[in-house]
Every structure is written in C-alpha cells, then in structure tokens.
Design a protein around this motif. Sequence first.
Motif, short mmCIF file in Angstrom:
data_model
loop_
_atom_site.label_atom_id
_atom_site.label_comp_id
_atom_site.label_asym_id
_atom_site.label_seq_id
_atom_site.Cartn_x
_atom_site.Cartn_y
_atom_site.Cartn_z
N GLY A 1 5.93 -2.58 1.28
CA GLY A 1 5.30 -3.68 0.54
C GLY A 1 4.41 -4.58 1.38
N ALA A 2 4.26 -4.29 2.68
CA ALA A 2 3.46 -5.17 3.55
C ALA A 2 2.01 -5.26 3.09
N CYS A 3 1.51 -4.21 2.48
CA CYS A 3 0.07 -4.14 2.18
C CYS A 3 -0.25 -4.61 0.77
N MET B 1 -0.30 -3.52 7.34
CA MET B 1 0.41 -2.31 6.92
C MET B 1 1.54 -2.03 7.90
N PHE C 1 -0.47 -1.54 -3.95
CA PHE C 1 -0.24 -1.26 -2.54
C PHE C 1 -1.49 -0.60 -1.95
N GLY D 1 2.77 2.55 5.61
CA GLY D 1 1.61 3.28 5.11
C GLY D 1 1.95 4.31 4.04
N GLY E 1 3.81 3.29 0.99
CA GLY E 1 4.19 2.65 -0.27
C GLY E 1 5.64 2.17 -0.32
N MET E 2 6.34 2.16 0.82
CA MET E 2 7.76 1.80 0.81
C MET E 2 8.03 0.34 1.18
FE1 FES Z 1 4.09 -0.38 3.47
FE2 FES Z 1 1.82 -0.11 2.13
S1 FES Z 1 2.09 -0.36 4.26
S2 FES Z 1 3.81 -0.28 1.33
#
Ligand code: FES
Length: 285
Positions: A230-232, A222, A242, A225, A227-228
């Motif tokens: 996309g890492a998760c 993450m 997400f 955290g 939703g911006m």
């Molecule tokens: Fe970045 Fe979920 S941690 S979209």
Amino acid sequence: MYRILSKDMLTPTICRMKVEAPRLAAAAKPGQFLIVRADEKGERIPLTISDYDAEEGTVTIVTQGIGASTLAINEMEPGESFADVAGPLGNPSDFCDMDAQELASQRYVFIAGGVGTAPVYPQVKWLHAHGIPVDVIIGARTKDLLIYTEEIGSVCDNLYLCTDDGSLGFHGVGTAQLEALVAEGKQYTRCVAIGPMIMMKFAVLTCKKLGIPAIVSLNTLMVDGTGMCGACRVTVGGKTRFACVEGPEFDGYEVDFDEAMRRQAQYKPEEAEAKEKHVCKIGRG
Ligand code: FES
Ligand code: NAD
C-alpha cells in the motif's frame, strides 16, 4: 547477474548505468519500471526503465543521487553487481495496446522535467519506430542539467529545450513552451508528462486549458512493487489506486496531485537522517 557493464555521470548527481539483465530486457516495454537493491541490506528503489536491449540482454537505469540509497547505487562501479533487480513492473504505456488505427491518429507531445527525462526516451523511441509523430519538450533548471538531449533528439520529430534560468533554449518551464507551441498552431492529441510531481500537476492544468488529454507517470513511494504493502497508493478519479500494479501511468486529469505530493514528502526527515549517516565509498558525500 545484474552486473554493471557501463556507467557514466550525466550531471554531477545523475548517473546512468547499463546492467546485465537478459530476462528483464526480453520482457521490458516502455513505461515500466524496476526495483533495484544495491546490496543485501539495501532499500528497494523504484527506477523507471530508461532503455532496454533484448539482443544485448541489458537494461539501462538512471539514478539521481539524493538520498543514502540512491547515493549508494551511484557509487557502484562497472564489474560490481546489484543484489537484485526486480521487474519489469507496472503496466506498459497505453500506446503499446492501441490498435493500429488509433495509434496512427495520434500526435504526441512529451513534457520531460529534469531526471524524469530519462524514462521518456524508450517511449519516444517506441513511437518513432512505429511511425507516430512525436514532439518532445525537455525542461531543466539550467543547461548543465539537461539530459538525454541527443538520444531523444535522434528519435523525435521536434525537440524543444527549456531552462528555468534561460541559459539554453526557451526561457521558462516546459508547460510554458507547450502553450507557446499551441499558440503557434501546433496540434496534439495526447501529452505525456514525466518529471517532478509539481511539474506533472502543472502540466495537467496546462493540458486541461488547452484541451489536450494528459498522461502522467507517478513516481510514488514504493516498497514491494506488487500491490501488497500500500505504500504507493494514490487517489485517481476519487478511488484509491496502487501505482505499482495499476500504474505507474494514469490519466493526469483524474490524479489528486496534492495528496500524492503530501505522501511523497512524508518520510523526508527519515531520508535526511539516513543521508546524514551515509558514508561515501568514493569520498564524495
Ligand atoms: Fe507496495 Fe505498491 S509498492 S502496493
Ligand atoms: P527539478 O526540480 O530540477 O525540475 C525539473 C524541471 O521540471 C524544471 O526545470 C522545470 O522545467 C520543471 N518544473 C518544475 N516545477 C514546475 C512547475 N511548477 N511547472 C512546470 N514545470 C515545472 O527536478 P529534478 O531534480 O531533476 O527531478 C527530481 C524529481 O523528479 C524528483 O521528485 C523525482 O522523484 C522525480 N522523477 C520523476 C520520475 C517519474 O517517473 N515521474 C522519474 C524520475 C524522477
């Protein structure tokens, strides 16, 4: 703000800290997580909430020191403060939204693995406080790595300890203990598995075999955290989701664990390099 009030080492690498955070403590619910930064330049580390006390204005976090950033967190001492703690993030566990009738019909079993045992505690505590029967299986590689046994033991109906090496309790992994319990006649309406991704994958396969619905808490990479970034992202039911805003808990039957494990491992070389460069403040690493 975010001052560390107490610290204890649960194992040589797993550290528990109680942190002053009244706003977070007042809003937190089981299943949610925080993003912690040790200092201004620190990496954002997602940590599932391991306890919270609204009256005291504190949240408890449990960190396994495996990379440079988690080692830096574990080296902080009571009296020091985190640069920031963001949260509570993600959705509360689904039982928080069940109506009284649905909740009363549940018989829960949790499978907790290693450091993933800590976030199981607030969930079991909540269910116990609402009078719902809960059994908990805690698995660790060896007896010295079993954590939260007293805390969870005090709020569940039956606690089953398992070690991979047989040094304490059931000799084997938590999924094998679940199969043994069901073979003895235990019946469960829901299983919640929290631990390493590979454990959650096998917990779901076991639950499918036993016909028990399974919920998993995905500890994906993450960054923001919110939703911006996309890492998760994970694939659940064939769709991109997400974990930070749509999870972290998902229906385990629907999760593409093989993809999630590949994504989780993608920065391993960079993490190893950062750990190599990490200079330990207290002479341990
Ligand atoms: Fe970045 Fe979920 S941690 S979209
Ligand atoms: P570990 O490798 O020591 O494994 C812990 C236990 O999980 C084992 O003893 C065993 O009981 C069980 N397990 C492992 N592989 C299994 C398999 N194939 N089948 C059935 N059971 C199996 O874990 P650890 O070092 O304590 O934990 C580290 C991992 O936990 C990290 O990957 C971390 O990201 C993850 N974690 C997850 C969460 C979460 O919310 N899901 C929270 C904290 C940590």
